[in-house]
Design an enzyme around this catalytic site. Structure first.
Site, PDB file in Angstrom:
ATOM      1  N   ASP A   1       0.824  -1.210   0.000  1.00 12.79           N
ATOM      2  CA  ASP A   1       0.000   0.000   0.000  1.00 12.79           C
ATOM      3  C   ASP A   1       0.856   1.258   0.000  1.00 12.79           C
ATOM      4  O   ASP A   1       2.070   1.204   0.213  1.00 12.79           O
ATOM      5  CB  ASP A   1      -0.974  -0.007   1.195  1.00 12.79           C
TER       6      ASP A   1
ATOM      7  N   ASN B   1      -7.478  -2.606  13.803  1.00 13.13           N
ATOM      8  CA  ASN B   1      -8.900  -2.829  13.491  1.00 13.13           C
ATOM      9  C   ASN B   1      -9.091  -4.040  12.576  1.00 13.13           C
ATOM     10  O   ASN B   1     -10.151  -4.236  12.012  1.00 13.13           O
ATOM     11  CB  ASN B   1      -9.514  -1.576  12.840  1.00 13.13           C
TER      12      ASN B   1
ATOM     13  N   HIS C   1      -7.327  -4.649   9.785  1.00 11.71           N
ATOM     14  CA  HIS C   1      -7.023  -4.459   8.361  1.00 11.71           C
ATOM     15  C   HIS C   1      -5.747  -5.196   7.959  1.00 11.71           C
ATOM     16  O   HIS C   1      -4.866  -5.448   8.775  1.00 11.71           O
ATOM     17  CB  HIS C   1      -7.004  -2.978   7.960  1.00 11.71           C
TER      18      HIS C   1
ATOM     19  N   GLU D   1      -9.621  -1.910   4.836  1.00 15.45           N
ATOM     20  CA  GLU D   1     -10.296  -1.572   6.076  1.00 15.45           C
ATOM     21  C   GLU D   1     -11.544  -2.438   6.262  1.00 15.45           C
ATOM     22  O   GLU D   1     -12.017  -3.069   5.310  1.00 15.45           O
ATOM     23  CB  GLU D   1     -10.715  -0.090   6.021  1.00 15.45           C
TER      24      GLU D   1
HETATM   25  C1  GLP Z   1      -0.318   0.282   8.406  1.00 12.29           C
HETATM   26  C2  GLP Z   1      -0.100  -0.463   7.099  1.00 12.29           C
HETATM   27  C3  GLP Z   1      -0.568  -1.892   7.219  1.00 12.29           C
HETATM   28  C4  GLP Z   1       0.039  -2.511   8.463  1.00 12.29           C
HETATM   29  C5  GLP Z   1      -0.445  -1.774   9.663  1.00 12.29           C
HETATM   30  C6  GLP Z   1       0.015  -2.397  10.967  1.00 12.29           C
HETATM   31  O1  GLP Z   1      -1.630   0.704   8.585  1.00 12.29           O
HETATM   32  N1  GLP Z   1      -0.746   0.134   6.000  1.00 12.29           N
HETATM   33  O2  GLP Z   1      -0.187  -2.588   6.052  1.00 12.29           O
HETATM   34  O3  GLP Z   1      -0.289  -3.852   8.541  1.00 12.29           O
HETATM   35  O4  GLP Z   1       0.074  -0.468   9.539  1.00 12.29           O
HETATM   36  O5  GLP Z   1       0.573  -1.460  11.806  1.00 12.29           O
HETATM   37  P1  GLP Z   1       1.695  -1.750  12.856  1.00 12.29           P
HETATM   38  O6  GLP Z   1       2.602  -2.779  12.309  1.00 12.29           O
HETATM   39  O7  GLP Z   1       2.389  -0.439  13.023  1.00 12.29           O
HETATM   40  O8  GLP Z   1       0.970  -2.202  14.076  1.00 12.29           O
END
Ligand code: GLP
Length: 243
Positions: free
Chosen positions: A63, A130, A132, A137
């Site tokens: 992404d 959440n 995702h 989402e």
């Molecule tokens: C962001 C990315 C996701 C990732 C998520 C998890 O939102 N776009 O691809 O999985 O962060 O966050 P973290 O690893 O900081 O908990």
């Protein structure tokens, strides 16, 4: 960093290294966020030590924020430079263009590039608080493709820690779709972080529902979930889970 968290990063890197050794030109889907930072550090170390070669892999990021160019410190293009591509050579790497004049067309082009590469051999995913995956989402359909998405208030709040203020977090992003991810031949989900126990349990054991996008992984035949010992204990599950 506790020993157990270090072991988590090491195991994640070993998993990826093993797959790349078996298939040096593997097509990889790569995550961002805080979860994979230690894995990237460990992969870089292995390449420098000469025990891993990523130079033939084809990498696709999952992404990118819309509105942020590759020079913006919080863009995922910059993140990847900082954590991986700036340190080691990979065969080719792709990331959606956050500044594309026509984001929908950019998303379609990105999906086409994934198809042309033959799809993902291994999709490495983080887990959003959440539920995702990528920026899919809650509400994302299981057959979704790479597309423009609106970020939920919860995600913008969670990611505001990187931006300093929620107002500075972009409202939209391009993400690889759930359908595209589910077509990967193998999936590795990295589960680490505070406040994720409920969503992790829901993803692994709850009903398969668009409200928890990661629950669609239950439909995939070859998923490994790597969980930190601390999170595994809090969620009441094992550290390695194969779905
Ligand atoms: C962001 C990315 C996701 C990732 C998520 C998890 O939102 N776009 O691809 O999985 O962060 O966050 P973290 O690893 O900081 O908990």
């Amino acid at each position: 960093m506790t020993t157990s968290v270090a072991a988590f990063h090491d195991q994640a890197a070993s998993f990826v290294s093993e797959r790349v050794r078996q298939s040096p030109s593997a097509v990889l889907a790569l995550p961002t966020g805080s979860s994979p930072v230690g894995m990237y550090r460990e992969l870089v170390r292995r390449v420098r030590d000469g025990v891993l070669d990523l130079s033939r892999t084809v990498c696709f990021n999952l992404d990118e924020y819309l509105g942020l160019g590759p020079d913006h410190p919080q863009s995922y293009a910059q993140y990847m430079q900082h954590h991986l591509f700036g340190h080691v050579r990979v065969g080719r790497h792709h990331i959606p263009d956050g500044l594309a004049a026509d984001p929908d067309a950019e998303a379609r082009r990105y999906e086409e590039r994934i198809v042309e590469a033959g799809g993902f051999d291994l999709a490495i995913l983080g887990l959003g608080p959440n539920g995702h995956i990528g920026f899919n989402e809650p509400g994302s359909p299981p057959d979704s493709r790479t597309r423009v998405v609106e970020l939920s208030p919860a995600t913008r709040r969670a990611n505001s820690r990187f931006f300093g203020s929620v107002e500075l977090v972009p409202r939209r992003a391009i993400t690889v779709g759930i359908g595209t991810i589910l077509e990967a031949r193998e999936i590795l989900l990295l589960a680490i972080g505070q406040g994720k126990e409920r969503v992790l349990r829901a993803a692994l054991e709850g009903p398969v529902t668009a409200q928890v996008p990661a629950s669609f992984l239950q439909r995939h035949p070859r998923v490994t979930v790597l969980v930190t010992p601390d999170l595994a204990r809090r969620a009441g599950i094992g550290q390695h889970v194969s779905l």
